[in-house]
Design a protein around this motif. Sequence first.
Motif, PDB file in Angstrom:
ATOM      1  N   GLU A   1       0.816  -1.215   0.000  1.00  0.00           N
ATOM      2  CA  GLU A   1       0.000   0.000   0.000  1.00  0.00           C
ATOM      3  C   GLU A   1       0.848   1.264   0.000  1.00  0.00           C
ATOM      4  O   GLU A   1       0.578   2.207  -0.750  1.00  0.00           O
ATOM      5  N   PHE A   2       1.898   1.299   0.806  1.00  0.00           N
ATOM      6  CA  PHE A   2       2.677   2.526   0.966  1.00  0.00           C
ATOM      7  C   PHE A   2       3.916   2.599   0.092  1.00  0.00           C
ATOM      8  O   PHE A   2       4.426   3.693  -0.157  1.00  0.00           O
ATOM      9  N   HIS A   3       4.427   1.461  -0.367  1.00  0.00           N
ATOM     10  CA  HIS A   3       5.680   1.479  -1.130  1.00  0.00           C
ATOM     11  C   HIS A   3       5.613   0.705  -2.435  1.00  0.00           C
ATOM     12  O   HIS A   3       6.594   0.669  -3.168  1.00  0.00           O
ATOM     13  N   GLY A   4       4.492   0.059  -2.724  1.00  0.00           N
ATOM     14  CA  GLY A   4       4.373  -0.782  -3.912  1.00  0.00           C
ATOM     15  C   GLY A   4       4.639  -0.056  -5.218  1.00  0.00           C
ATOM     16  O   GLY A   4       5.154  -0.646  -6.158  1.00  0.00           O
ATOM     17  N   ASP A   5       4.341   1.230  -5.266  1.00  0.00           N
ATOM     18  CA  ASP A   5       4.547   1.985  -6.507  1.00  0.00           C
ATOM     19  C   ASP A   5       6.023   2.199  -6.816  1.00  0.00           C
ATOM     20  O   ASP A   5       6.379   2.523  -7.943  1.00  0.00           O
ATOM     21  N   ARG A   6       6.900   1.971  -5.841  1.00  0.00           N
ATOM     22  CA  ARG A   6       8.337   2.176  -6.065  1.00  0.00           C
ATOM     23  C   ARG A   6       9.096   0.872  -6.249  1.00  0.00           C
ATOM     24  O   ARG A   6      10.305   0.879  -6.463  1.00  0.00           O
ATOM     25  N   VAL A   7       8.399  -0.253  -6.144  1.00  0.00           N
ATOM     26  CA  VAL A   7       9.066  -1.555  -6.272  1.00  0.00           C
ATOM     27  C   VAL A   7       9.400  -1.797  -7.739  1.00  0.00           C
ATOM     28  O   VAL A   7       8.537  -1.711  -8.600  1.00  0.00           O
ATOM     29  N   VAL A   8      10.663  -2.097  -7.995  1.00  0.00           N
ATOM     30  CA  VAL A   8      11.092  -2.355  -9.375  1.00  0.00           C
ATOM     31  C   VAL A   8      11.343  -3.845  -9.606  1.00  0.00           C
ATOM     32  O   VAL A   8      11.808  -4.237 -10.651  1.00  0.00           O
ATOM     33  N   HIS A   9      11.034  -4.645  -8.618  1.00  0.00           N
ATOM     34  CA  HIS A   9      11.228  -6.090  -8.699  1.00  0.00           C
ATOM     35  C   HIS A   9       9.885  -6.726  -9.067  1.00  0.00           C
ATOM     36  O   HIS A   9       9.075  -7.059  -8.206  1.00  0.00           O
ATOM     37  N   LEU A  10       9.653  -6.875 -10.369  1.00  0.00           N
ATOM     38  CA  LEU A  10       8.374  -7.364 -10.878  1.00  0.00           C
ATOM     39  C   LEU A  10       8.024  -8.750 -10.348  1.00  0.00           C
ATOM     40  O   LEU A  10       6.876  -9.026 -10.008  1.00  0.00           O
ATOM     41  N   LYS A  11       9.004  -9.633 -10.249  1.00  0.00           N
ATOM     42  CA  LYS A  11       8.754 -10.993  -9.774  1.00  0.00           C
ATOM     43  C   LYS A  11       8.181 -10.977  -8.352  1.00  0.00           C
ATOM     44  O   LYS A  11       7.276 -11.752  -8.035  1.00  0.00           O
ATOM     45  N   LEU A  12       8.674 -10.087  -7.505  1.00  0.00           N
ATOM     46  CA  LEU A  12       8.159  -9.980  -6.140  1.00  0.00           C
ATOM     47  C   LEU A  12       6.693  -9.560  -6.145  1.00  0.00           C
ATOM     48  O   LEU A  12       5.859 -10.159  -5.469  1.00  0.00           O
ATOM     49  N   LEU A  13       6.368  -8.557  -6.928  1.00  0.00           N
ATOM     50  CA  LEU A  13       4.978  -8.103  -7.012  1.00  0.00           C
ATOM     51  C   LEU A  13       4.065  -9.188  -7.575  1.00  0.00           C
ATOM     52  O   LEU A  13       2.925  -9.342  -7.137  1.00  0.00           O
TER      53      LEU A  13
END
Length: 137
Positions: free
Chosen positions: A70-82
């Motif tokens: 919710e708070f940091h998902g937009d900055r995650v660059v690790h697609l596999k994790l998402l």
Amino acid sequence: VLMACEYYGAMLFTERNKTGTWEHFIRRGRGGYLMYEVDIQTGRPAEKPGYYLHGQNKDELFNEIRDFIEFHGDRVVHLKLLEEFRNIRYKDELTKYDLAAAAGAALYGSKSPYGRTADKLIGNKIDLSKSWLNPLY
């Protein structure tokens, strides 16, 4: 894993049932890199390093994952994790997704009071005021 902990100065918060990993740290005299789960009622660390995922702990871990997205998902660059986070439908499915489980454990461990508890149990304080680390010295 031990070398990575030494290089980065990081602690390992592994699953308690993965005994080979934490036993290796202890055999090598590097048990200080192991993080222990802390009992909230007593404030005491567990007998063995790591965490054991059950009931309330599993809820806390999933709450940490939810808040992170919710708070940091937009900055995650690790697609596999998402993708792994997205694919988990039930809490019991976490065992099928190692990357998501490791990320959740890191988030869960980052909230642990273990460092403060260990300092109280050991009672050691390190004064760095007169070391080369202090730019004012």
